[in-house]
Scaffold this active site. Structure first.
Site, PDB file in Angstrom:
ATOM      1  N   GLU A 118     -11.829   0.095  -2.923  1.00  0.00           N
ATOM      2  CA  GLU A 118     -11.049   0.682  -1.767  1.00  0.00           C
ATOM      3  C   GLU A 118     -10.046   1.427  -2.292  1.00  0.00           C
ATOM      4  OE1 GLU A 118      -9.783  -2.761   0.567  1.00  0.00           O
ATOM      5  OE2 GLU A 118      -8.676  -3.429  -1.215  1.00  0.00           O
TER       6      GLU A 118
ATOM      7  N   ASP B 116       0.698  -1.245   0.008  1.00  0.00           N
ATOM      8  CA  ASP B 116       0.107   0.025  -0.072  1.00  0.00           C
ATOM      9  C   ASP B 116       0.775   1.305   0.210  1.00  0.00           C
ATOM     10  OD1 ASP B 116      -2.034  -1.893   0.494  1.00  0.00           O
ATOM     11  OD2 ASP B 116      -1.922  -1.570   2.483  1.00  0.00           O
TER      12      ASP B 116
END
Length: 445
Positions: free
Chosen positions: A208, A35
């Site tokens: 997301e 991420d």
């Protein structure tokens, strides 16, 4: 006291040196990272990733994502990365459940000389339900960061992303099954508007990890989306940070053996870059991931061209660093394979095995503007003994050296005097001239 301060400074320097990583893709090879939220502060890129670790009894859920803290990494050139250590930990934030191991994707931004680090985490029992977005503040991009005593009211979910527009208005985006956004107050700690749900984005499959950026008056809301079985990176476009947005296309297709992807996009020294993750260092377990970087470009109408993941990545490598040729830019059609040096310890990286004479790999963008280069080192291994040629720019390009690899069943470093000293920037070809051999890296001295 003077001696204590001196020792503390020395220890700090040693810690930074120990945390320095030289890599292409993945960018970090001494720990699992995912991420990546990348930002340009000053003349460096800083990456704020989440930190995958392995579950142990009583610490995290087996066979799932386990994340207890955050590190920050910086680089002046996208090749040499320094680990500045832990900046926020689940057991040092007052409102966070210190047994959750769910410190998902973060972000960081600078405003008025302060650095605001946004992170999601589950509430401690009795304080709330689910996850919320917290903030930690520092005077430097690498900390030390001080967490706020409570999360942002009204921002319930994960994967925060923050954006400051040209007019100074800040926005916060986050996810919880869908993607949400709102304006932030000047203090960067409170919402300044009602929360908007971006219902124009896909409603089927998980959505997301929002990341918003602006280019030439177009606002790009980018996000991972499970359209089929694994996440791909998509984007939508608007003339307003809060939309409405119109679907633009796919930035990166699904990675077959990694269920997630998560990203950020920025411009650094005139080059647009996509930061993302895969599970190259853990091919059999996609909950231990590694961050990557590749170049990104746009069509004339502002749409984004699809990015194909590479091993080489985007940075320029200095000739006097270990050039990991297994992160090649191109490879001959046969006679070369890449595999882990040690499958039991995958963070040792990969090796390139040459089996056919004339087989080659190309490693692009090596900077030879290093003074007094006289030799080349090759870390290699060959059961019979062998040799490789090192040439510039093409398989039959300028010969720099013919390096011997001694007969041995173990890795050994050999030094060969250069036949010609390169200058400037070149692609480097390593070509097998003798019997089969494996090469870990080459380095010019």
């Amino acid at each position: 006291m003077k001696n204590v301060k001196k020792y503390g400074l020395l220890a700090g320097i040693m810690l930074l040196l120990a945390g320095s990583s030289i890599a292409q893709n993945p960018l970090i090879t001494d720990q699992y990272t995912a991420d990546p939220s990348a930002r340009v502060f000053g003349d460096k890129v800083y990456i704020y990733p989440s930190h995958d670790i392995k579950a142990t009894p009583g610490h995290g859920r087996a066979n799932w994502f386990v994340m207890a803290d955050y590190h920050v990494f910086s680089s002046p050139n996208l090749t040499d990365w320094t680990d500045h250590g832990i900046i926020v930990s689940q057991n040092k934030v007052a409102w966070v459940d210190s047994n959750a191991y769910a410190m998902w994707a973060p972000d960081c931004i600078e405003r008025n000389g302060k650095y605001y680090f946004y992170f999601p985490a589950p509430f401690k029992a009795g304080l709330g339900r689910g996850s919320a977005v917290g903030v930690a503040i520092a005077d430097k991009p690498y900390g030390p960061f001080t967490p706020e005593p409570m999360p942002i009211k009204g921002a319930l979910g994960i994967d925060p992303n923050v954006f400051i527009d040209k007019d100074g208005q800040a926005y916060l985006y986050w996810a919880q099954g869908r993607i949400f956004g709102a304006k932030l107050k000047e203090n960067m700690l409170e919402l300044a508007s009602d929360v908007k749900t971006f219902s124009e984005l896909p409603t089927q499959g998980l959505v997301e990890g929002p990341y918003l950026f602006e280019r030439k008056g177009i606002y790009y809301l980018t996000y991972p989306h499970v359209a089929d079985k694994t996440e791909r990176l998509e984007y939508a476009m608007s003339n307003n940070p809060l939309g409405p947005f119109k679907f633009g296309g796919v930035i990166m297709k699904e990675t077959p053996n990694c269920w997630t992807n998560h990203h950020s996009i920025l411009e650094f020294k005139g080059q647009w870059l996509l930061f993302y993750h895969r599970n190259d260092l853990s091919p059999n377990f996609d909950k231990n991931r590694s961050i990557m970087c590749d170049s990104l470009s746009f069509n004339a109408d502002g749409t984004i061209k699809e990015v194909i993941p590479t091993l080489r990545g985007a940075g320029i490598t200095r000739a006097n660093k270990e050039i990991q040729i297994d992160r090649y830019s191109d490879i001959s059609k046969q006679g070369v394979t890449v595999d882990f040096i040690d499958t039991a310890h995958r963070m040792k990286g990969w090796k390139t095995t040459f089996s056919d004479k004339g087989a080659w790999v190309r490693y692009n963008a090596v900077d030879f503007s290093v003074k007094s280069l006289k030799s080349v080192d090759v870390m290699g291994m060959s059961a019979q003994g062998s040799s490789v040629e090192i040439r510039l720019d093409k398989p039959n390009g300028t010969l720099v050296a013919t390096a011997k690899i001694g007969k041995s069943g173990d890795w050994q470093e050999t030094k060969t005097t250069l036949a010609k000293t390169p200058t400037g920037k070149h692609d480097v070809f390593v070509i097998l001239k003798g019997d089969s051999a494996a090469v870990d890296w080459v380095k010019f001295d």
